[in-house]
Structure formats: C-alpha cells, structure tokens
Design a protein around this motif. Structure first.
Motif, mmCIF file in Angstrom:
data_model
loop_
_atom_site.group_PDB
_atom_site.id
_atom_site.type_symbol
_atom_site.label_atom_id
_atom_site.label_comp_id
_atom_site.label_asym_id
_atom_site.label_seq_id
_atom_site.Cartn_x
_atom_site.Cartn_y
_atom_site.Cartn_z
ATOM 1 N N HIS A 154 1.192 3.535 2.390
ATOM 2 C CA HIS A 154 2.372 2.812 3.235
ATOM 3 C C HIS A 154 3.424 3.530 3.758
ATOM 4 O O HIS A 154 3.799 4.529 3.334
ATOM 5 C CB HIS A 154 3.168 1.619 2.393
ATOM 6 C CG HIS A 154 2.097 0.525 2.103
ATOM 7 N ND1 HIS A 154 1.459 0.693 0.751
ATOM 8 C CD2 HIS A 154 1.920 -0.638 2.305
ATOM 9 C CE1 HIS A 154 0.645 -0.472 0.588
ATOM 10 N NE2 HIS A 154 0.848 -1.134 1.727
ATOM 11 N N PRO A 210 4.640 -2.246 2.143
ATOM 12 C CA PRO A 210 3.989 -3.541 1.200
ATOM 13 C C PRO A 210 5.009 -4.594 1.001
ATOM 14 O O PRO A 210 6.236 -4.169 0.981
ATOM 15 C CB PRO A 210 3.749 -2.586 -0.025
ATOM 16 C CG PRO A 210 4.371 -1.699 -0.187
ATOM 17 C CD PRO A 210 4.732 -1.013 1.427
ATOM 18 N N TRP A 255 9.275 -0.762 -0.669
ATOM 19 C CA TRP A 255 8.737 -1.685 -0.713
ATOM 20 C C TRP A 255 9.508 -2.849 0.088
ATOM 21 O O TRP A 255 10.858 -2.982 0.127
ATOM 22 C CB TRP A 255 8.686 -2.465 -2.233
ATOM 23 C CG TRP A 255 7.644 -1.669 -3.062
ATOM 24 C CD1 TRP A 255 7.970 -0.520 -3.504
ATOM 25 C CD2 TRP A 255 6.421 -2.131 -3.356
ATOM 26 N NE1 TRP A 255 6.821 -0.105 -4.303
ATOM 27 C CE2 TRP A 255 5.945 -0.892 -4.085
ATOM 28 C CE3 TRP A 255 5.647 -3.358 -2.896
ATOM 29 C CZ2 TRP A 255 4.527 -1.077 -4.410
ATOM 30 C CZ3 TRP A 255 4.386 -3.318 -3.467
ATOM 31 C CH2 TRP A 255 3.710 -2.340 -4.208
ATOM 32 N N TYR A 307 1.929 -11.587 1.581
ATOM 33 C CA TYR A 307 2.552 -10.772 0.241
ATOM 34 C C TYR A 307 1.266 -10.173 -0.464
ATOM 35 O O TYR A 307 0.087 -10.603 -0.539
ATOM 36 C CB TYR A 307 3.189 -11.672 -0.704
ATOM 37 C CG TYR A 307 4.568 -12.169 -0.125
ATOM 38 C CD1 TYR A 307 5.609 -11.570 -0.021
ATOM 39 C CD2 TYR A 307 4.428 -13.553 0.428
ATOM 40 C CE1 TYR A 307 6.838 -12.167 0.507
ATOM 41 C CE2 TYR A 307 5.611 -13.987 0.807
ATOM 42 C CZ TYR A 307 6.821 -13.246 0.897
ATOM 43 O OH TYR A 307 7.921 -14.019 1.610
ATOM 44 N N GLN A 308 1.550 -8.905 -0.899
ATOM 45 C CA GLN A 308 0.679 -8.128 -1.645
ATOM 46 C C GLN A 308 0.780 -8.342 -3.027
ATOM 47 O O GLN A 308 -0.015 -8.046 -4.223
ATOM 48 C CB GLN A 308 0.569 -6.586 -1.400
ATOM 49 C CG GLN A 308 -0.036 -6.192 -0.041
ATOM 50 C CD GLN A 308 0.821 -6.443 1.193
ATOM 51 O OE1 GLN A 308 1.906 -6.051 1.169
ATOM 52 N NE2 GLN A 308 0.328 -7.224 1.981
ATOM 53 N N GLY A 321 -4.325 -10.728 -5.326
ATOM 54 C CA GLY A 321 -3.103 -10.204 -5.536
ATOM 55 C C GLY A 321 -2.754 -9.827 -6.697
ATOM 56 O O GLY A 321 -3.329 -9.832 -7.649
ATOM 57 N N ARG A 334 1.492 -0.042 -7.043
ATOM 58 C CA ARG A 334 0.629 0.446 -5.915
ATOM 59 C C ARG A 334 -1.020 0.635 -6.125
ATOM 60 O O ARG A 334 -1.857 0.403 -5.191
ATOM 61 C CB ARG A 334 1.095 1.898 -5.287
ATOM 62 C CG ARG A 334 0.579 2.506 -4.021
ATOM 63 C CD ARG A 334 1.101 3.831 -3.821
ATOM 64 N NE ARG A 334 2.590 3.802 -3.646
ATOM 65 C CZ ARG A 334 3.429 4.505 -4.443
ATOM 66 N NH1 ARG A 334 2.870 5.058 -5.584
ATOM 67 N NH2 ARG A 334 4.880 4.325 -4.130
ATOM 68 N N ILE A 356 -2.102 -3.544 -5.967
ATOM 69 C CA ILE A 356 -1.990 -4.197 -4.932
ATOM 70 C C ILE A 356 -3.104 -4.266 -4.088
ATOM 71 O O ILE A 356 -3.881 -3.205 -3.984
ATOM 72 C CB ILE A 356 -0.713 -3.934 -4.067
ATOM 73 C CG1 ILE A 356 -0.729 -2.742 -3.414
ATOM 74 C CG2 ILE A 356 0.408 -4.352 -5.017
ATOM 75 C CD1 ILE A 356 0.433 -2.626 -2.538
ATOM 76 N N PRO A 357 -3.652 -5.303 -3.457
ATOM 77 C CA PRO A 357 -4.555 -5.475 -2.479
ATOM 78 C C PRO A 357 -4.006 -4.854 -1.104
ATOM 79 O O PRO A 357 -3.031 -4.828 -0.907
ATOM 80 C CB PRO A 357 -4.850 -6.840 -2.195
ATOM 81 C CG PRO A 357 -3.505 -7.518 -2.594
ATOM 82 C CD PRO A 357 -2.892 -6.839 -3.655
ATOM 83 N N HIS A 358 -4.816 -4.049 -0.396
ATOM 84 C CA HIS A 358 -4.629 -3.374 0.840
ATOM 85 C C HIS A 358 -4.985 -4.027 1.894
ATOM 86 O O HIS A 358 -6.277 -4.007 2.158
ATOM 87 C CB HIS A 358 -4.999 -1.946 0.705
ATOM 88 C CG HIS A 358 -4.435 -1.049 -0.601
ATOM 89 N ND1 HIS A 358 -3.077 -1.005 -0.573
ATOM 90 C CD2 HIS A 358 -5.107 -0.556 -1.679
ATOM 91 C CE1 HIS A 358 -2.887 -0.258 -1.792
ATOM 92 N NE2 HIS A 358 -3.989 -0.309 -2.483
ATOM 93 N N GLN A 359 -4.346 -4.646 2.747
ATOM 94 C CA GLN A 359 -4.845 -5.505 3.903
ATOM 95 C C GLN A 359 -5.176 -4.758 5.055
ATOM 96 O O GLN A 359 -4.574 -4.582 6.079
ATOM 97 C CB GLN A 359 -3.857 -6.815 4.296
ATOM 98 C CG GLN A 359 -3.594 -7.383 2.947
ATOM 99 C CD GLN A 359 -4.340 -8.359 2.298
ATOM 100 O OE1 GLN A 359 -5.709 -8.712 3.086
ATOM 101 N NE2 GLN A 359 -4.772 -8.581 1.058
#
Length: 890
Positions: free
Chosen positions: A196, A280, A303, A321-322, A351, A655, A658-661
């Motif tokens: 990020h 994120p 964050w 949101y992640q 998530g 980190r 979390i899902p990374h969109q």
C-alpha cells in the motif's frame, strides 16, 4: 517349451475322459475339439529363449554435469559397444528438465549426432526412466544404465519403485562427478503480492553461499538503489529488509549478488513484483472503555482508520473495507443480524476481522451461541474452570397452570423442580440461593439466604404446585430487591417461564438492577413463551437467553447457566505472553485476559504461562479472524499502549491477512517441478468471482519466443495454466478474457539447483540398483553382461489350435451326416436323370408325331402304339412327381 497364461482352464480336461468313456469311438473327434478349445482358452504359447541384451543408456545433460564428465560418459559407451553381440540392441536417451529420445532400440548406435535437451536447469530422473519403460518392448527384459550424479530436483525416481519391481529391468548407475566450486546465488525473493502506498512492507532475500564469505547485495526498487555489504555468509542466509513505494502500480524488486569468487553468474540476479495500492481501509468499531492509542498507531503505519460507534451503522456497508476491528464490544451492543454480516464479510468476502478483548468481549461479552463464536479461532468454553467468589442466585420459576401439563409423559413442573434441585449440587454453603414461584401472584418458596442446608431447601422446592396465570414482573422485582441487600458481589437472576406474561416496565427494572451488577438470564419453554420479551430481558440484564421446545432440555440448560455463573471467564494477573511459533516474538507484559481455550486446527501465536490463548489466528472461508483475548486498555494492556512497536506488530499481521482488491484480476506465477504455474483469481469490481471465463495467456520467453495457451478453471473464480521453463531470465505473461487484456505480468526465473555444488548421490544409487538387481558400474564389460531375466519369445498357438478345431468340426459334421449327404447326392443325381428322361421322351414324342403326320392314313395298330407310348410317358411323370412330394413332406 510350452507355457499357459490361464492354466485354470486345463482343469476342465477330465470332461474329455468322461465323454470317451461314455460314447467311446463316437466322441473321439468331439473330445479332440474340446481339448483344442481348452488349450486355446488357457493361452497356450510356445516359448523360445535368447541371450540377447536390450540396453538403454540414459545420459544426464543437466547444467550440474561438467562437459568433461559428459565426454567421459560417451567414451565409456563407445568402449562398451566393443563387448556387444551382433544381435544385442541399444538405445540412447538424453535427459535433464526434459527428455529427448536420441535413438530407440536398434542393433547399432550412432554417437556422432547427440542433439541434447532444451532445459538443462533441472534434473528429472523419474520422467527419463518413465519414458524408457514406455519404449521398452513389453515382456522383454532390458538393462538401463544411468549416467548421472543422481541429484534430482524435479520428480522423484523412487515413485516408480513398484513399477521397477514388476518390470523385467535391471538398472545400473555410472557415477558422474561434479567438482567442488565456490558459488553464491540468490535463491528467492519473498514479499507480499500487494503493498500500500507509503506503507513499508517486508522483503526477505534467501541467499545460498558455498565457500564464499563476503559479497555485495544490490536492491533496485521504484527508481532507487541500495547496496548492502554481506559478511560472514553461511550456506543458507536470509536477508530481511523493508521497502516503501511512493507510487502506485506494479513495481519490480530486483536483487543482484556479486562476488569475485563466484563461478556461475547465471543465478546472481532475480526479481519479484509487488502491486502498490492506495492505503488499506479498516473499520474500527468502538466498544467499552475506548482508548485511541492503538488506532493512532495503525494510522502511523499507513492505514486509513474509519471509526464507528454503537449502533454501528457502517457494518451495513463493508465493501470498501479490507479489515474490521471489534474493540471490547459486548453481545448486547451488536445485533445478531450485524454479527451475521461480519461473519459473511470474513467467510464470503475474504475480509479480516480483529477481535480485541476486554471485560465485555468474548465470553465476558456473552458471545456464546452467536454467529461470532462460529468464526473465532478460540473456543469460549475453556478447558480449565476458575471458580468465582461466592455467588447469589435467585430462580424465578413459572408455576402457572400450564406448567401442570404433561410433555413426553412427564409433568413440566416436576421437571422444573428437579432442575432447580440439581442447581443446589453446584453451590457451596457460603453461596446464597433463593427461589420464587409465580403465577398471577408470587411466593418466596426458598428465601434468599446462605445455602447451609441443601436437604431442607430441596424439600421446600418439591412442595411447589402449579396453578393460576402468569405475571413475571412482580417476582422479578422482588428478586432484585432481595439481591441488592445481599452481601455478595456476584448476583444473578434466572427466570424460567413457558407462557405469555402480564405487562410491566421490564426495561427500567432490569436496567436498574444492572446498576447493582445484577445479571438476569431467561429460559423460554415451548411455543407459547414470549420469546422477544425474554430475549430483551436477557440483553438488558447482561445475561443469557435460552429457548427450548422440549421441557426435557430444561435441566441441562439450567445447569449450563449455573456453571457459567459460577465460572470466572476473566483472569487478572501480571504475566509475559510466551510465543508459540518457531520465530520467537518478544512482547511487553499484560495484566489480564478473557479465559478461552485453543481451537483445533487454528494456531495460537501468543499464550499465557498456563497455555491459554492470548493471540490466535484462523482461516474461515475466504477470510481470516484474529483474536486478541487481552485488552489494549489501561487496566490490562498499559505496557502495550506504551510499546513503540504496537502499530507495526498488528499492522504486519493484518497486512498478511487482508484481501487485496486488485481491479478484476490477481495473477501469481511460480515454479513447481520444473514448470511455470500461472494462477489467476478473477473477480468483478464488487469482489464477486467470475466463473466460466474464456481466459487465454500469451507468454514471451527469454529468447522472445511466443507461447499461447488457455487457463482452466480450478475452483470458484480461480484459473490455472502450466507452461515450460527452458531458460533463466525474465518472462512476460499477458492474460486476456476473449480479446480484452486483463493483465500484463512480468516474471523472473533466475535460480536453479543445478548451479549448487553437490557430490554424487550414492545413497539414491544404492536404492535404485537394489530394487532391480543392478549395480554401480565402472567397467565397460559390465554393460552387456548376462541378464538375470531370460529373453523369451512367446508364440501364441491359440489361432492355430482354433483353425484345427474348426477343420475337425467340419470333418465330424460330415461323418455324422453321411447317410443324409448320400441321399442328397442321389436325389440330386435322380433329378438330373429325370430331366434327361423328359428330354428323351420329348424327342421321341416329337419324332413319332412327325412320322405320324407323314403317313396319310395311319393304321389302327400304329394309332394304338402311339397312344400307349403317350400314356406310359404321362404315368412315368406322375410317379416322379409323387416321389418328389413325399420327400418334401419328410
């Protein structure tokens, strides 16, 4: 020599004996036919043996084999051919990462034009041996000679152990030696797929060094370079560092190692890639006793922290949101529907949920039986039970007329009384106990007092009888007033009813009791219970609500509630959490936590000295849940709030989970078993997986050669493809959905086990040769030595036996039907004779008529003679016709 493949059919031969014995000469031919059929079914074969030797030479052409060793192997093969008999057959196969059949079995071997292999960066002995076994003639023995150092790094030759034992093969090994050389290589760069903006991310570089102690490591990233002087290098080294990007997009991390003592430079450079996104976003749900220190430390780590407080409206929109953080929120502050949304956020959307402890979290916050409990990596029913200080319990029991009815053969009231009596067994003499029975009015059956005489109390309970209506409010108020006066800190009311109650200001009553730390739990029985009201009373009173359709479950429910009231779910003491992972984590001390137990199979990262979970993590569906059972608040975690690594500690953990969109598509590439694996996760902008897509890839390799292929769906939204690796260096992969370009991803393959100095694998050689009666050879004369298996040519006699059987069958048929055949022949000859007679009569008749017509006036005698002849002829024809018809009838 004769052999039989299915000798079981031969047990039927005695049938022939019985046929001959019974029918004697008549059965001779039939018996011979049966014998021929049985011999054919039994797979009768004619064997002939030969001392011919079939030999395959397997030549290792991987990069680990020096050129002089390959020449030594070829010279050995040439010399061994001098011992070859003229009818012996030989074949040659080159192998490394791929397999090339230089020459199949033949009586001559041409060593002047060995083409070699395409991929020298791996050694796959299993595939080479498997290809050889496919070329070997079936049922024929063969000798396989492997010229190699046997340092396999793709496949496993011992996977073919069972097949080696079954096949008639003998495996010999001719050792090829690799001389020791100094070598240093970058084996791998490990980093997350997504980073990020402005946020540091860790990078680990694994370096292998053989005989080299010092080197320079250069890192190129996002337009900047940094150099590290490495000293005192061991064989296996991991260099850890942090990088930060100031720009979004796909970024290359390039690492290069240099030492003047290095032998091979092909494996000195490698690279990895990371996709840099914006900050994120995490939703922070504020609970009881909020302290902003932790949230601020996350913001410092990059964050984007968004706060939400009761009734938590942001939970209804979690798409942006992640991660979500729950900070000491009791069950009463969060509806079941919103808990379900959080559960789906983890399991369906991938998530991350971080649950922080406190005096109103986990079991202390009544999470039992909620959707949150289902996705926690700890169990809320701890293995160890801690007894609280003495308690005061008042049971408010419905004694209305409906409790006098029967359920399953038992009166409801009797089961309710027995349940209340069971509670007495769990209490001690210093505990306070009271029981109120109510219908339209109420009565203290057991006044609130220390439980000094359990027998007398049980006797009083047994005298309760049902009758009247249902009015819960007055007895609930009376129980509360009595508990307020009781000199006990832990005070509880358990209300039990099976019907609708008369009205009352329950909300203000229960909230008033809560100020005095009096909890109220409720148990509803059957379909007539006012379930919504009982739920509300339990929520307002910080208690638990239970419902059962069957009165028989009441004893268990009441016991469970009593045990929960007696058991302390909070541990308060000073301790330092211990690390439960291989990589030891040093953290500050804590002063308390909510008691839980580990939940299999989810790992505990930090634990108390007694082994109770402090920090645990688990995968639930597509997402993960992190549970921190202590509190980041002054009363338990004041040392953690002062810790300068607090934000980094939790930031790195979040980190990782979390899902990374990434817009629409996520592409990852890896090397596995000498092949490149493309893995694609395909979703729309809302995160919904796209299935049954027509995904294609185009690969440009190191030499600029283009390769195209399709990706095949493996699971929901996940696609995969395999491509060959033939060269070290950078590959470019383009992913398309039909004609739409989804992604262009670079990938670098720069490390090969072939460059690492290793000696001949004698242990593997001994295992291979022992499986097949082979040996490690050094003399060319051993190549064409006598085989332990005979080379047998089998000629199948079944077709010949069946042909003879058919011939004998026709002979037997002729002999059995000989008389009929004779008749058929005679009849055929008779018809020919009749036809001839008819022709003769016609000629005579024609001649007689002609002569008659020539005479002008025939005499009477001539007329009679002609008529007689005609009649005789007609009679003869009629007799022949009669015989023919009779024969047809037969």
């Amino acid at each position: 020599m004769i052999s039989f493949e299915k000798p079981l059919f031969l047990i039927l031969i005695p049938i022939i004996y019985f046929l001959i014995k019974r029918y004697k000469k008549k059965a001779v031919l039939r018996s011979i036919e049966i014998l021929l059929i049985l011999l054919s079914l039994s797979g009768m074969k004619l064997l002939s043996y030969s001392d011919r030797v079939n030999t395959f030479f397997l030549l290792d052409q991987s990069a680990s084999i020096p050129s002089w060793e390959k020449e030594r192997a070829i010279s050995f093969i040439k010399e061994s051919l001098n011992n070859k008999k003229i009818y012996d057959r030989v074949g040659l196969i080159s192998f490394a990462g791929d397999v090339n059949v230089e020459q199949d079995l033949s009586e001559n071997l041409d060593l002047s034009n060995i083409s070699g292999i395409k991929n020298p960066y791996f050694t796959n002995i299993e595939e080479a041996l498997n290809r050889t076994l496919l070329l070997k003639p079936q049922q024929k023995p063969a000798r396989i000679i492997i010229f190699s150092d046997l340092q396999e790094n793709v496949g496993r030759v011992l996977n073919l152990e069972e097949r080696i034992k079954k096949e008639k093969i003998q495996i010999d090994v001719f050792p090829l030696n690799t001389s020791f050389h100094k070598e240093i290589a970058i084996e791998k760069i490990q980093n997350s797929d997504i980073g990020h903006l402005g946020q540091e991310f860790p990078v680990s570089i694994r370096i292998r060094s053989y005989g080299i102690k010092e080197a320079k490591l250069k890192i190129n990233f996002d337009g900047t370079s940094q150099t590290h002087d490495l000293k005192n290098l061991q064989e296996d080294n991991i260099i850890s560092l942090s990088l930060k990007s100031q720009n979004t997009g796909l970024k290359e991390i390039e690492a290069e190692i240099y030492s003047p003592e290095d032998t091979y430079r092909d494996n000195n450079v490698t690279s990895s890639y990371i996709y840099i996104q914006g900050k994120p976003k995490v939703l922070y749900l504020i609970g009881r006793d909020f302290n902003p220190t932790f949230a601020k430390s996350l913001a410092v780590q990059g964050w984007d922290v968004v706060f939400d407080s009761k009734p938590y409206p942001q939970i209804l929109n979690l798409n942006s949101y992640q991660a979500v953080i729950m900070d000491n929120i009791p069950q009463e502050d969060l509806s079941i529907d919103k808990m379900e949304i959080l559960k789906n956020f983890v399991t369906e959307k991938g998530g991350t949920l971080l649950v922080l402890g406190g005096d109103k979290s986990f079991s202390a916050g009544n999470y039992q039986g909620t959707p949150l409990e289902e996705i926690l990596p700890v169990t809320l029913r701890p293995e160890q039970i801690l007894k609280k200080s003495n308690v005061a319990i008042v049971i408010v029991l419905d004694a209305s007329g409906s409790m006098g009815s029967y359920s399953g053969g038992d009166m409801k009231m009797e089961l309710a009384k027995e349940s209340a009596q069971l509670v007495l067994d769990l209490l001690e003499e210093k505990d306070y106990f009271g029981l109120i029975a109510f219908d339209h009015s109420y009565q203290w059956i057991v006044p609130l007092q220390p439980l000094t005489n359990k027998e007398e109390t049980a006797s009083l309970i047994s005298k309760i009888s049902p009758g009247g209506g249902t009015a819960l409010y007055p007895p609930l108020k009376s129980a509360g007033e009595a508990l307020i006066k009781a000199p006990i800190k832990s005070k509880h009311i358990i209300a039990i009813t099976d019907g609708q109650t008369e009205g009352g200001d329950f909300y203000n009553l229960v909230k008033y009791l809560a100020k005095y730390k009096i909890t109220v739990s409720t148990i509803g029985i059957g379909e007539d219970a006012n379930i919504p009201l009982l739920k509300d009373i339990a929520n307002w009173g910080n208690g638990r609500f239970y419902h059962t359709w069957n009165i028989r479950n009441l004893p268990q429910l009441l016991l469970s509630e009593t045990k929960a009231l007696l058991r302390s779910n909070i541990v308060e003491k000073n301790f330092v959490p211990k690390s439960s992972t291989e990589e030891k984590i040093e953290v500050p001390p804590l002063k308390g936590y909510v008691l839980t137990s580990p939940r299999y199979p989810y790992p505990t990262i930090l634990s108390s000295p007694e082994g109770d979970p402090i920090l645990a993590r688990g995968q639930f569906g597509l997402g993960q849940v992190i549970a921190f059972t202590s509190a980041l608040k002054g009363y338990w975690g004041d040392e953690w709030l002062k810790w300068n690594k607090l934000g980094k500690f939790f930031s790195e953990m979040l980190r990782e989970t979390i899902p990374h969109q990434v817009p629409e598509i996520k592409v990852s590439i890896r090397e596995e078993e000498g092949k490149g694996i493309i893995n694609v996760i395909y979703a729309d902008k809302e995160g919904n997986y796209i299935n049954f897509a027509n995904l294609k890839y185009t690969l440009i390799d190191v030499q600029g050669k283009e390769l195209k292929g399709s990706l095949y769906q493996k699971s929901s939204g996940t696609y995969e493809a395999v491509f060959p690796i033939e060269k070290l260096g950078k590959y470019q992969i383009t992913i398309k959905d039909n004609d739409k370009v989804l992604a262009k991803v670079p990938w670098f393959f720069g490390s090969s086990q072939e460059f690492i100095p290793k000696t001949f694998n004698k242990e593997l050689a001994q295992k291979i040769t022992s499986l097949s009666l082979g040996k490690i050879i050094s003399s060319p004369s051993d190549v064409f030595r006598r085989m332990p298996y005979q080379d047998a040519d089998k000629k199948d006699l079944s077709p010949f036996l069946l042909i003879i059987c058919i011939i004998l069958f026709f002979i037997e048929l002729i002999l059995r039907r000989w008389r009929e055949i004779q008749e058929i022949i005679l009849n055929l000859l008779g018809r020919i004779k009749i036809a001839e007679d008819q022709e003769w009569y016609k000629k005579i008749e024609s001649k007689m008529i002609e002569e008659f017509n020539k005479k002008p006036t025939p005499s009477m005698l001539e007329t009679v003679t002609l008529e007689l002849r005609a009649r005789m002829f007609i009679a003869h024809l009629k007799e022949e016709e009669r015989k023919r018809k009779e024969k047809e009838k037969k």
